[in-house]
Design a protein around this motif. Structure first.
Motif, PDB file in Angstrom:
ATOM      1  N   SER A  11       0.948  -1.047  -0.152  1.00 25.52           N
ATOM      2  CA  SER A  11      -0.067   0.026   0.048  1.00 25.52           C
ATOM      3  C   SER A  11       0.912   1.126  -0.029  1.00 25.52           C
ATOM      4  O   SER A  11       2.100   1.133   0.441  1.00 25.52           O
ATOM      5  CB  SER A  11      -1.016  -0.085   1.279  1.00 25.52           C
ATOM      6  N   THR A  13       0.022   4.357   1.325  1.00 23.59           N
ATOM      7  CA  THR A  13      -0.058   4.950   2.475  1.00 23.59           C
ATOM      8  C   THR A  13      -0.753   4.092   3.649  1.00 23.59           C
ATOM      9  O   THR A  13      -1.413   2.944   3.380  1.00 23.59           O
ATOM     10  CB  THR A  13      -1.181   6.216   2.471  1.00 23.59           C
ATOM     11  N   ARG A  14      -0.280   4.311   5.045  1.00 27.61           N
ATOM     12  CA  ARG A  14      -1.018   3.366   6.019  1.00 27.61           C
ATOM     13  C   ARG A  14      -2.496   3.778   6.267  1.00 27.61           C
ATOM     14  O   ARG A  14      -3.279   3.096   6.621  1.00 27.61           O
ATOM     15  CB  ARG A  14      -0.186   4.156   7.252  1.00 27.61           C
ATOM     16  N   ALA A  17      -4.289   1.152   4.402  1.00 27.85           N
ATOM     17  CA  ALA A  17      -3.877  -0.007   4.623  1.00 27.85           C
ATOM     18  C   ALA A  17      -4.395   0.082   6.264  1.00 27.85           C
ATOM     19  O   ALA A  17      -4.260  -1.041   6.708  1.00 27.85           O
ATOM     20  CB  ALA A  17      -2.631  -0.490   4.604  1.00 27.85           C
ATOM     21  N   ILE A  28       4.313  -0.688   3.227  1.00 25.77           N
ATOM     22  CA  ILE A  28       4.000   0.557   3.134  1.00 25.77           C
ATOM     23  C   ILE A  28       5.282   1.393   2.216  1.00 25.77           C
ATOM     24  O   ILE A  28       6.261   1.285   2.810  1.00 25.77           O
ATOM     25  CB  ILE A  28       3.790   1.670   4.413  1.00 25.77           C
ATOM     26  N   THR A  36       7.402   3.757  -4.662  1.00 27.94           N
ATOM     27  CA  THR A  36       7.045   2.552  -4.851  1.00 27.94           C
ATOM     28  C   THR A  36       7.926   1.526  -5.232  1.00 27.94           C
ATOM     29  O   THR A  36       7.944   0.573  -4.686  1.00 27.94           O
ATOM     30  CB  THR A  36       5.607   2.323  -5.395  1.00 27.94           C
ATOM     31  N   VAL A 190       6.389  -4.771   8.115  1.00 26.56           N
ATOM     32  CA  VAL A 190       6.054  -3.437   7.804  1.00 26.56           C
ATOM     33  C   VAL A 190       7.078  -2.334   7.574  1.00 26.56           C
ATOM     34  O   VAL A 190       8.007  -2.556   8.562  1.00 26.56           O
ATOM     35  CB  VAL A 190       4.891  -2.649   8.861  1.00 26.56           C
TER      36      VAL A 190
END
Length: 193
Positions: A11, A13-14, A17, A28, A36, A190
């Motif tokens: 994803s 952004t947090r 997600a 992230i 990305t 993460v």
């Protein structure tokens, strides 16, 4: 989906997600193609093996009849001059076909589309627009890892798109539900972002 497969959920952004099920292996990346691509390249190079990359996030609708959740079959990079570069002898890949899609086309690029004129131009080639999908598809293809893009429409890629932050939580809930229903749970990882 087999639980013995190693799935990496990605994803930008947090907030997108926020409702990913506990235990999901999550990356992230930050917003845009470059951040990305860097984050996913690092994860696929240095992290545990990955059998499937699943990108979750929001997208702008390029047609009024599009709303809800989509799993695009094709992603195109809309902000690269591929025709011109190819004509000069530098072929550029700017389109990826994705398995198990729903037939929609996602246009992806670093431009946040909030202009109705730009939206209408993109609508001739695609159904949805985002800022990371082509980077996910490109990096995944380079590593030989299948990927799936899952997008929830958050806006109409027009002036109202600037209200995106107010719509993210509802989209994140829908994405979390899709992940639970698809049974894509693995080890939690993460990355900073």
């Amino acid at each position: 989906m087999s639980n013995d497969q190693s799935v990496l959920v990605v994803s930008a952004t947090r907030s997108e997600a926020k409702h990913v099920p506990d235990g999901t292996r999550l990356l992230i990346t930050g917003i845009g193609k470059v951040s990305t691509a860097i984050a996913l390249t690092r994860a696929l190079s240095d992290g545990p093996p990955v059998d499937l990359v699943v990108n979750i996030g929001t997208a702008g609708a390029l047609h009024a009849h599009h709303s809800g959740l989509f799993v695009p079959s094709t992603v195109i990079e809309h902000d690269i001059s591929s025709a011109e570069l190819t004509a000069m002898g530098y072929p550029v890949v700017d389109s990826w076909t994705l398995p198990d899609g729903d037939g929609t086309v996602l246009a992806s690029g670093d431009t946040f589309v909030a202009d109705p004129i730009r939206r209408d131009e993109l609508a001739r080639r695609a159904d949805l627009v985002d800022m990371e999908g082509c980077a996910i598809a490109h990096v995944s293809a380079e590593f030989g890892v299948p990927c799936r893009l899952v997008k929830v429409v958050s806006d109409s890629a027009d002036e109202a798109a600037m209200e995106w932050p107010t719509f993210v939580d509802a989209a994140a809930r829908e994405l979390g539900t899709w992940l639970r229903d698809a049974d894509l749970v693995g080890r939690s990882v993460v990355a900073p972002g």
